[in-house]
Design a protein around this motif. Structure first.
Motif, PDB file in Angstrom:
ATOM      1  N   VAL A  12      -0.512  33.417  -0.276  1.00 53.54           N
ATOM      2  CA  VAL A  12      -1.194  32.138  -0.485  1.00 53.54           C
ATOM      3  C   VAL A  12      -2.675  32.305  -0.172  1.00 53.54           C
ATOM      4  O   VAL A  12      -3.036  32.942   0.824  1.00 53.54           O
ATOM      5  CB  VAL A  12      -0.598  31.038   0.416  1.00 53.54           C
ATOM      6  CG1 VAL A  12      -1.373  29.742   0.289  1.00 53.54           C
ATOM      7  CG2 VAL A  12       0.870  30.823   0.099  1.00 53.54           C
ATOM      8  N   ILE A  13      -3.519  31.735  -1.010  1.00 56.16           N
ATOM      9  CA  ILE A  13      -4.957  31.657  -0.747  1.00 56.16           C
ATOM     10  C   ILE A  13      -5.269  30.200  -0.421  1.00 56.16           C
ATOM     11  O   ILE A  13      -4.834  29.290  -1.131  1.00 56.16           O
ATOM     12  CB  ILE A  13      -5.783  32.094  -1.970  1.00 56.16           C
ATOM     13  CG1 ILE A  13      -5.528  33.560  -2.274  1.00 56.16           C
ATOM     14  CG2 ILE A  13      -7.262  31.845  -1.730  1.00 56.16           C
ATOM     15  CD1 ILE A  13      -6.248  34.063  -3.492  1.00 56.16           C
ATOM     16  N   VAL A  14      -6.018  29.990   0.643  1.00 54.30           N
ATOM     17  CA  VAL A  14      -6.419  28.645   1.056  1.00 54.30           C
ATOM     18  C   VAL A  14      -7.916  28.495   0.797  1.00 54.30           C
ATOM     19  O   VAL A  14      -8.720  29.274   1.311  1.00 54.30           O
ATOM     20  CB  VAL A  14      -6.113  28.403   2.548  1.00 54.30           C
ATOM     21  CG1 VAL A  14      -6.570  27.016   2.964  1.00 54.30           C
ATOM     22  CG2 VAL A  14      -4.634  28.598   2.834  1.00 54.30           C
ATOM     23  N   PHE A  15      -8.268  27.504  -0.034  1.00 51.43           N
ATOM     24  CA  PHE A  15      -9.668  27.175  -0.287  1.00 51.43           C
ATOM     25  C   PHE A  15     -10.038  25.966   0.553  1.00 51.43           C
ATOM     26  O   PHE A  15      -9.285  24.987   0.598  1.00 51.43           O
ATOM     27  CB  PHE A  15      -9.895  26.782  -1.760  1.00 51.43           C
ATOM     28  CG  PHE A  15      -9.688  27.888  -2.738  1.00 51.43           C
ATOM     29  CD1 PHE A  15     -10.666  28.848  -2.925  1.00 51.43           C
ATOM     30  CD2 PHE A  15      -8.533  27.954  -3.494  1.00 51.43           C
ATOM     31  CE1 PHE A  15     -10.484  29.860  -3.844  1.00 51.43           C
ATOM     32  CE2 PHE A  15      -8.349  28.961  -4.418  1.00 51.43           C
ATOM     33  CZ  PHE A  15      -9.327  29.917  -4.597  1.00 51.43           C
ATOM     34  N   GLU A  16     -11.183  26.007   1.197  1.00 53.59           N
ATOM     35  CA  GLU A  16     -11.757  24.836   1.862  1.00 53.59           C
ATOM     36  C   GLU A  16     -13.211  24.751   1.441  1.00 53.59           C
ATOM     37  O   GLU A  16     -13.918  25.760   1.427  1.00 53.59           O
ATOM     38  CB  GLU A  16     -11.645  24.949   3.385  1.00 53.59           C
ATOM     39  CG  GLU A  16     -10.239  24.778   3.892  1.00 53.59           C
ATOM     40  CD  GLU A  16     -10.166  24.722   5.412  1.00 53.59           C
ATOM     41  OE1 GLU A  16     -11.218  24.758   6.089  1.00 53.59           O
ATOM     42  OE2 GLU A  16      -9.039  24.662   5.930  1.00 53.59           O
ATOM     43  N   TRP A  17     -13.650  23.560   1.070  1.00 57.67           N
ATOM     44  CA  TRP A  17     -15.019  23.358   0.638  1.00 57.67           C
ATOM     45  C   TRP A  17     -15.426  21.924   0.922  1.00 57.67           C
ATOM     46  O   TRP A  17     -14.590  21.062   1.193  1.00 57.67           O
ATOM     47  CB  TRP A  17     -15.197  23.705  -0.839  1.00 57.67           C
ATOM     48  CG  TRP A  17     -14.583  22.743  -1.802  1.00 57.67           C
ATOM     49  CD1 TRP A  17     -15.216  21.738  -2.486  1.00 57.67           C
ATOM     50  CD2 TRP A  17     -13.199  22.661  -2.177  1.00 57.67           C
ATOM     51  NE1 TRP A  17     -14.324  21.063  -3.269  1.00 57.67           N
ATOM     52  CE2 TRP A  17     -13.072  21.605  -3.091  1.00 57.67           C
ATOM     53  CE3 TRP A  17     -12.066  23.376  -1.827  1.00 57.67           C
ATOM     54  CZ2 TRP A  17     -11.852  21.249  -3.647  1.00 57.67           C
ATOM     55  CZ3 TRP A  17     -10.853  23.030  -2.382  1.00 57.67           C
ATOM     56  CH2 TRP A  17     -10.759  21.975  -3.290  1.00 57.67           C
ATOM     57  N   ILE A  18     -16.712  21.684   0.853  1.00 58.28           N
ATOM     58  CA  ILE A  18     -17.257  20.345   1.100  1.00 58.28           C
ATOM     59  C   ILE A  18     -17.761  19.764  -0.212  1.00 58.28           C
ATOM     60  O   ILE A  18     -18.507  20.419  -0.945  1.00 58.28           O
ATOM     61  CB  ILE A  18     -18.387  20.391   2.143  1.00 58.28           C
ATOM     62  CG1 ILE A  18     -17.795  20.757   3.503  1.00 58.28           C
ATOM     63  CG2 ILE A  18     -19.141  19.070   2.204  1.00 58.28           C
ATOM     64  CD1 ILE A  18     -18.792  20.942   4.601  1.00 58.28           C
ATOM     65  N   ASP A  19     -17.325  18.549  -0.499  1.00 60.80           N
ATOM     66  CA  ASP A  19     -17.821  17.797  -1.647  1.00 60.80           C
ATOM     67  C   ASP A  19     -18.547  16.583  -1.075  1.00 60.80           C
ATOM     68  O   ASP A  19     -17.920  15.636  -0.604  1.00 60.80           O
ATOM     69  CB  ASP A  19     -16.663  17.364  -2.543  1.00 60.80           C
ATOM     70  CG  ASP A  19     -17.142  16.750  -3.852  1.00 60.80           C
ATOM     71  OD1 ASP A  19     -18.247  16.153  -3.864  1.00 60.80           O
ATOM     72  OD2 ASP A  19     -16.411  16.845  -4.850  1.00 60.80           O
ATOM     73  N   GLU A  20     -19.868  16.655  -1.099  1.00 58.88           N
ATOM     74  CA  GLU A  20     -20.680  15.610  -0.473  1.00 58.88           C
ATOM     75  C   GLU A  20     -20.508  14.247  -1.131  1.00 58.88           C
ATOM     76  O   GLU A  20     -20.825  13.225  -0.527  1.00 58.88           O
ATOM     77  CB  GLU A  20     -22.146  16.030  -0.459  1.00 58.88           C
ATOM     78  CG  GLU A  20     -22.385  17.238   0.422  1.00 58.88           C
ATOM     79  CD  GLU A  20     -23.810  17.717   0.406  1.00 58.88           C
ATOM     80  OE1 GLU A  20     -24.626  17.219  -0.411  1.00 58.88           O
ATOM     81  OE2 GLU A  20     -24.123  18.610   1.214  1.00 58.88           O
ATOM     82  N   ARG A  21     -19.986  14.214  -2.351  1.00 61.86           N
ATOM     83  CA  ARG A  21     -19.757  12.923  -3.015  1.00 61.86           C
ATOM     84  C   ARG A  21     -18.655  12.125  -2.337  1.00 61.86           C
ATOM     85  O   ARG A  21     -18.522  10.924  -2.555  1.00 61.86           O
ATOM     86  CB  ARG A  21     -19.387  13.147  -4.484  1.00 61.86           C
ATOM     87  CG  ARG A  21     -20.474  13.840  -5.292  1.00 61.86           C
ATOM     88  CD  ARG A  21     -19.984  14.238  -6.644  1.00 61.86           C
ATOM     89  NE  ARG A  21     -18.843  15.139  -6.499  1.00 61.86           N
ATOM     90  CZ  ARG A  21     -18.017  15.468  -7.482  1.00 61.86           C
ATOM     91  NH1 ARG A  21     -18.195  14.963  -8.685  1.00 61.86           N
ATOM     92  NH2 ARG A  21     -17.027  16.299  -7.270  1.00 61.86           N
ATOM     93  N   LEU A  22     -17.838  12.770  -1.521  1.00 67.26           N
ATOM     94  CA  LEU A  22     -16.716  12.098  -0.868  1.00 67.26           C
ATOM     95  C   LEU A  22     -17.019  11.688   0.574  1.00 67.26           C
ATOM     96  O   LEU A  22     -16.154  11.170   1.259  1.00 67.26           O
ATOM     97  CB  LEU A  22     -15.481  13.003  -0.883  1.00 67.26           C
ATOM     98  CG  LEU A  22     -14.997  13.397  -2.273  1.00 67.26           C
ATOM     99  CD1 LEU A  22     -13.818  14.341  -2.162  1.00 67.26           C
ATOM    100  CD2 LEU A  22     -14.629  12.168  -3.086  1.00 67.26           C
ATOM    101  N   ILE A  23     -18.247  11.921   1.024  1.00 63.50           N
ATOM    102  CA  ILE A  23     -18.602  11.563   2.399  1.00 63.50           C
ATOM    103  C   ILE A  23     -18.756  10.051   2.515  1.00 63.50           C
ATOM    104  O   ILE A  23     -19.481   9.422   1.751  1.00 63.50           O
ATOM    105  CB  ILE A  23     -19.904  12.256   2.831  1.00 63.50           C
ATOM    106  CG1 ILE A  23     -19.691  13.766   2.870  1.00 63.50           C
ATOM    107  CG2 ILE A  23     -20.375  11.730   4.181  1.00 63.50           C
ATOM    108  CD1 ILE A  23     -20.948  14.563   3.165  1.00 63.50           C
TER     109      ILE A  23
END
Length: 110
Positions: A12-23
């Motif tokens: 399994v690969i786990v991606f984590e990222w920030i989408d500033e539009r959802l803040i």
């Protein structure tokens, strides 16, 4: 199998990222509130055999105050893995997984 130069894998690969539009300052957004056309990272396993399946998990909003998102991709099946058998049965092998991420993105709804 060794003769076919393939090996069965499951990882399994786990991606984590920030989408500033959802803040949101009040933190109201939840995973169920995510827009349908939300974009996230994608990856291709280049040396996967035809029977290797990529299973994409849904997006999860981990923190609405920072816009932190998570998504997992599970790979199940065979990958191409050539071996040198001249030292058989005392040989060893290193499994090399080759990934491609060329700015490919996958949307929440497909």
């Amino acid at each position: 199998s060794t003769v076919d130069f393939s090996v069965k894998i499951k990882f399994v690969i786990v991606f984590e990222w920030i989408d500033e539009r959802l803040i949101l300052d009040d933190g109201i957004y939840s995973t169920n509130d995510l827009p349908r056309n939300l974009w996230g990272p994608d990856v291709i396993l280049e040396n996967a055999e035809n029977d290797c399946e990529a299973v994409y998990d849904s997006f999860s909003l981990l923190n609405s105050k920072t816009g932190l998102l998570k998504r997992t991709v599970a790979f199940h099946g065979a990958v191409y893995n050539p071996m040198d058998l001249k030292d058989f049965p005392f040989d060893s092998d290193e499994l090399e997984l080759k990934f491609i991420s060329i700015c490919n993105w996958r949307t929440l709804d497909g």
